[in-house]
Design a protein around this motif. Structure first.
Motif: not given
Lengths: 237, 237
Positions: B8-9, B16-20, B40-41, B128, B142-143
């Motif tokens: 999740k991060l 700083e925290a992030y999620e990519n 993701i990108n 996390l 879908d999970y």
């Protein structure tokens, strides 16, 4: 657009992040919102009020402004807040927050809260929110991550009388409600889901307070904005 | 117990925290693990290797010790790691991490990575992890959040030849695989799900690298530990 957000963490700086609540925030299409934050394992001392907090408001209690495509500023005044009702410290001016959508789809909220009596020194906090699909939410153990459809059910009711002030939101399948009983400054709260066939409320996850019977127990048959049902005004359908 | 964890991060302090990424870590019942971290990108520059990292190992490449009921220490050596294969900086000694389960059920990982050449100054990081139910995972959209049953499908295969080193884990419905082609130091990766009826792999979320054809494409009919199928040894069923 209507949304159901599940909190994944809270960090009050400089402390570490943690999550010990089952917080869900529902926001209706018109921007009425409720955030209910029950503690997962309340201590004996916390049993009397087993929440981190309970709050929300109508759309006119939050000032929303766009910063960029991924970032929104929201300043919260709160129409109803457990701190105010229970006489706990609470700032009187809007609480500034910034909401940034990550590439993962989760949303990071940062803000500064300034309770009175701390020489106006603000306390910075961070929260992380995971969007859930409100249409298929069944229980705390059965839900799906993802966005709620723009055309999902989005209903808001309010009560505002000499005796009570309260808000109920119904977003997709998820009902949340808060109610202030003015006579003795108590707060009542509910969280449950809607039965798909009967439209009756069921599977209560939160049932708290002495005024629970005042809440609706189903989606009203006649849904006309401005009409009243048992004291509750339908303000959004 | 077998597990499927969704990140999740990620926070590399003091940033700083992030999620990519869409990071999933699968761990089999016997502790063989793979962590695939696709961006993701990805930018144009990142398209050649569109991952934060790809790594994993057999259970003997991680030293697990219990700190208390909620906390586990894990020191990772990694049997396979994209940094090592691609010639990127990587520490040679075990990477120490601490995994703390929150009341919410999510798991916070903290650790310190010490890449060579930084005067051995460690870099602290936080991640996390949200447990998903591997038995009902269908796709990235879908999970279900929740634990994977102790008796869920848990299979591991490895290949260890002059040409290749690789690991495939199948936890519940989720297949992940990593393969190092030694000849030219390339890494290949797959993530997909198992068709409930045919047991063939389908709905590939990750299909990367030049040695993809070397991976299995279904759950082998005969599942006997120690037997070989197309060069892959079944090491756990």
């Amino acid at each position: 657009m209507p949304s159901l957000l599940q909190r994944k963490l809270m960090q009050i700086k400089p402390q570490e992040a943690y999550e010990n609540t089952r917080t869900l925030t529902t926001t209706t299409n018109k921007g009425h919102y409720l955030s209910l934050r029950p503690l997962i394992n309340p201590t004996e001392e916390q049993e009397e009020f087993p929440f981190e907090a309970l709050f929300g408001g109508l759309s006119d209690s939050v000032i929303v402004s766009k910063i960029d495509d991924k970032t929104v500023k929201q300043d919260f005044l709160f129409g109803i807040h457990s701190n105010r009702i229970l006489g706990l410290p609470m700032q009187s001016f809007p609480l500034p927050t910034v909401w940034k959508t990550w590439e993962s789809g989760d949303i990071q909220e940062t803000g500064t809260v300034t309770p009175p009596g701390l020489n106006n020194e603000g306390i910075d906090f961070v929260e992380l929110w995971q969007p859930l699909n409100a249409d298929v939410y069944q229980s705390k153990d059965d839900y799906r991550v993802g966005l709620t459809a723009d055309n999902a059910r989005s209903i808001a009711l309010k009560i505002d009388t000499k005796e009570f002030y309260g808000i109920v939101t119904i977003v997709g399948n998820v009902v949340q409600g808060l109610l202030h009983k003015k006579e003795n400054n108590t707060i009542s709260a509910l969280r449950c889901v809607v039965d798909a066939e009967t439209l009756r409320f069921k599977k209560y996850e939160i049932k708290y307070g002495e005024a629970l019977l005042q809440f609706p127990s189903e989606i009203p048959e006649s849904l006309v904005v401005g009409s009243f049902i048992h004291g509750w005004e339908i303000i959004e359908v």
